[in-house]
Motif scaffolding. Structure first.
Motif, mmCIF file in Angstrom:
data_model
loop_
_atom_site.group_PDB
_atom_site.id
_atom_site.type_symbol
_atom_site.label_atom_id
_atom_site.label_comp_id
_atom_site.label_asym_id
_atom_site.label_seq_id
_atom_site.Cartn_x
_atom_site.Cartn_y
_atom_site.Cartn_z
ATOM 1 N N GLN A 5 0.832 -1.199 0.000
ATOM 2 C CA GLN A 5 0.000 0.000 0.000
ATOM 3 C C GLN A 5 0.872 1.257 0.000
ATOM 4 O OE1 GLN A 5 -2.680 -0.267 3.346
ATOM 5 N NE2 GLN A 5 -4.116 -1.556 2.213
ATOM 6 N N PRO A 6 0.347 2.363 -0.500
ATOM 7 C CA PRO A 6 1.101 3.627 -0.422
ATOM 8 C C PRO A 6 1.516 3.927 1.017
ATOM 9 C CG PRO A 6 -0.783 3.878 -1.864
ATOM 10 C CD PRO A 6 -0.917 2.523 -1.235
ATOM 11 N N GLY A 7 2.744 4.381 1.167
ATOM 12 C CA GLY A 7 3.291 4.630 2.487
ATOM 13 C C GLY A 7 3.993 3.434 3.093
ATOM 14 N N GLY A 8 3.862 2.282 2.465
ATOM 15 C CA GLY A 8 4.472 1.071 2.980
ATOM 16 C C GLY A 8 5.936 0.931 2.602
ATOM 17 N N SER A 9 6.514 -0.201 2.988
ATOM 18 C CA SER A 9 7.938 -0.460 2.769
ATOM 19 C C SER A 9 8.157 -1.835 2.174
ATOM 20 C CB SER A 9 8.699 -0.370 4.093
ATOM 21 O OG SER A 9 8.579 0.908 4.679
ATOM 22 N N LEU A 10 9.249 -1.953 1.448
ATOM 23 C CA LEU A 10 9.717 -3.230 0.927
ATOM 24 C C LEU A 10 11.241 -3.218 0.938
ATOM 25 C CD1 LEU A 10 7.551 -3.949 -2.271
ATOM 26 C CD2 LEU A 10 7.531 -5.267 -0.149
ATOM 27 N N ARG A 11 11.828 -4.393 1.056
ATOM 28 C CA ARG A 11 13.271 -4.505 0.897
ATOM 29 C C ARG A 11 13.564 -5.475 -0.235
ATOM 30 N NH1 ARG A 11 17.971 -6.734 4.973
ATOM 31 N NH2 ARG A 11 16.998 -8.728 4.426
ATOM 32 N N THR A 64 17.228 3.298 0.489
ATOM 33 C CA THR A 64 18.597 3.146 0.983
ATOM 34 C C THR A 64 19.207 1.893 0.387
ATOM 35 O OG1 THR A 64 17.994 4.199 3.088
ATOM 36 C CG2 THR A 64 20.061 2.955 3.016
ATOM 37 N N ILE A 65 20.372 2.048 -0.218
ATOM 38 C CA ILE A 65 21.078 0.900 -0.784
ATOM 39 C C ILE A 65 22.193 0.487 0.155
ATOM 40 C CG2 ILE A 65 22.709 2.323 -2.107
ATOM 41 C CD1 ILE A 65 22.475 0.232 -4.374
ATOM 42 N N MET A 98 13.221 0.241 0.658
ATOM 43 C CA MET A 98 12.318 1.255 0.113
ATOM 44 C C MET A 98 11.247 1.578 1.147
ATOM 45 S SD MET A 98 11.932 -0.169 -3.795
ATOM 46 C CE MET A 98 10.903 -1.545 -3.313
ATOM 47 N N THR A 99 11.131 2.822 1.507
ATOM 48 C CA THR A 99 10.129 3.250 2.474
ATOM 49 C C THR A 99 9.250 4.342 1.866
ATOM 50 O OG1 THR A 99 11.577 4.931 3.432
ATOM 51 C CG2 THR A 99 11.684 2.730 4.384
ATOM 52 N N ASN A 100 8.132 4.604 2.539
ATOM 53 C CA ASN A 100 7.191 5.632 2.073
ATOM 54 C C ASN A 100 6.927 5.476 0.572
ATOM 55 O OD1 ASN A 100 5.497 7.849 2.160
ATOM 56 N ND2 ASN A 100 7.168 9.335 1.957
ATOM 57 N N GLN A 150 8.898 -7.534 -9.591
ATOM 58 C CA GLN A 150 7.819 -6.559 -9.727
ATOM 59 C C GLN A 150 7.500 -5.922 -8.379
ATOM 60 O OE1 GLN A 150 5.819 -5.595 -12.564
ATOM 61 N NE2 GLN A 150 5.101 -4.053 -11.093
ATOM 62 N N VAL A 151 7.398 -4.609 -8.381
ATOM 63 C CA VAL A 151 6.939 -3.847 -7.218
ATOM 64 C C VAL A 151 5.680 -3.095 -7.633
ATOM 65 C CG1 VAL A 151 7.437 -1.946 -5.642
ATOM 66 C CG2 VAL A 151 9.219 -3.621 -6.190
#
Length: 126
Positions: A13-19, A73-74, A87-89, A121-122
């Motif tokens: 969802q928008p505002g969420g995070s993934l790594r 952030t990498i 990846m945040t926000n 895919q993101v």
């Protein structure tokens, strides 16, 4: 055989995070800069972030596209032969297939890289 495999994509969802993870095999990760790129439907591939190769002379520098600065952030773990993109926000406009690539220098242009993964895919949607 040199190989890069991305993982960690998905629906958020928008505002969420993934790594995202980029796992390397068949070569010594320390000797390569790693970049993350993305391509949305109907758009050209764009550079998102990169991290320089390891070494006392080069240090460890990073670079980010303006669109992701402060949100992505990498990082790299050479022992695990993996590079991460936290990846945040996340925003709907971050929706794309994300690719990692290995090259000699840290840059946000595709020409800087010789080896590419298959992508993950993101999708950012409510």
């Amino acid at each position: 055989q040199l190989q890069l495999v991305e993982s960690g994509g998905g629906l958020v969802q928008p505002g969420g995070s993934l790594r995202l993870s980029c796992a390397a095999s068949g070569f010594t990760l320390d000797y390569y800069a790693i970049g993350w790129f993305r391509q949305a439907p109907g758009k050209e591939r764009e550079g998102v972030s990169c991290i320089s190769k390891s070494g006392r002379s080069t240090g460890r520098s990073t670079n980010y596209a303006d669109s992701v600065k402060g949100r992505f952030t990498i990082s790299r773990d050479n022992a695990r032969k993996t590079v991460y993109l936290q990846m945040t926000n996340l925003k709907p406009e971050d929706t794309a297939v994300y690719y990692c690539a290995a090259g000699i220098s840290c840059g946000l242009g595709s020409k800087d890289y010789n080896y590419w993964g298959q992508g993950t895919q993101v999708t950012v949607s409510s």
